[in-house]
Motif scaffolding. Sequence first.
Motif, PDB file in Angstrom:
ATOM      1  N   GLY A   8       0.807  -1.208   0.000  1.00 47.99           N
ATOM      2  CA  GLY A   8       0.000   0.000   0.000  1.00 47.99           C
ATOM      3  C   GLY A   8       0.835   1.251   0.000  1.00 47.99           C
ATOM      4  N   ALA A   9       0.130   2.358   0.182  1.00 48.45           N
ATOM      5  CA  ALA A   9       0.766   3.672   0.087  1.00 48.45           C
ATOM      6  C   ALA A   9       1.704   3.954   1.242  1.00 48.45           C
ATOM      7  N   VAL A  15       9.515   4.445   1.675  1.00 45.02           N
ATOM      8  CA  VAL A  15      10.637   4.232   0.755  1.00 45.02           C
ATOM      9  C   VAL A  15      10.969   5.528   0.027  1.00 45.02           C
ATOM     10  N   LEU A  16       9.933   6.240  -0.434  1.00 44.01           N
ATOM     11  CA  LEU A  16      10.169   7.507  -1.121  1.00 44.01           C
ATOM     12  C   LEU A  16      10.786   8.540  -0.183  1.00 44.01           C
ATOM     13  N   SER A  17      10.372   8.514   1.070  1.00 45.26           N
ATOM     14  CA  SER A  17      10.937   9.435   2.057  1.00 45.26           C
ATOM     15  C   SER A  17      12.420   9.135   2.285  1.00 45.26           C
ATOM     16  N   ASP A  85      14.836  -5.421   8.673  1.00 50.10           N
ATOM     17  CA  ASP A  85      14.610  -4.259   7.810  1.00 50.10           C
ATOM     18  C   ASP A  85      15.807  -4.068   6.882  1.00 50.10           C
ATOM     19  N   ILE A  86      15.707  -4.623   5.674  1.00 53.90           N
ATOM     20  CA  ILE A  86      16.816  -4.546   4.712  1.00 53.90           C
ATOM     21  C   ILE A  86      17.099  -3.103   4.298  1.00 53.90           C
ATOM     22  N   ALA A  87      16.061  -2.264   4.280  1.00 54.03           N
ATOM     23  CA  ALA A  87      16.261  -0.856   3.908  1.00 54.03           C
ATOM     24  C   ALA A  87      17.182  -0.160   4.903  1.00 54.03           C
ATOM     25  N   GLN A  88      17.018  -0.463   6.178  1.00 56.48           N
ATOM     26  CA  GLN A  88      17.873   0.129   7.214  1.00 56.48           C
ATOM     27  C   GLN A  88      19.319  -0.322   7.026  1.00 56.48           C
TER      28      GLN A  88
END
Length: 122
Positions: A8-9, A15-17, A85-88
């Motif tokens: 969802g949004a 991710v965009l942030s 959390d792979i993004a972290q």
Amino acid sequence: MNPVSGHGAGGLQQVLSLRQQVLEQSAALRELREAGAPASGVAAPAQPAGGGFAATLENALDQVNASQARSSELSAAYERGEVTDIAQVMMARQESGVAFEATLQMRNKLLSAYQEIMRMGV
């Protein structure tokens, strides 16, 4: 909720942030480099009047080292399954990579300046 696996949004907005934050940091580093200020990849606090160049350089190198240590810790924790959390993890690795690259550029500039000074006639 994990921003990478989130649907969802909400997940997309996170991710965009994160992407926007990386772009802003990159732009700030580019501005520092163009202004001729030594960029360490991490904003260094102002040194007291008696700090001098050596103290400033040591502080910048300590911050780069801390960034790399944090990246290594997060990567190892991810490999052990403690961090999901792979993004972290990827953000920490990217941050340490940028800091290290900026440190290399600073070293190259210092070495070039030293060599130029040594070539000067007395």
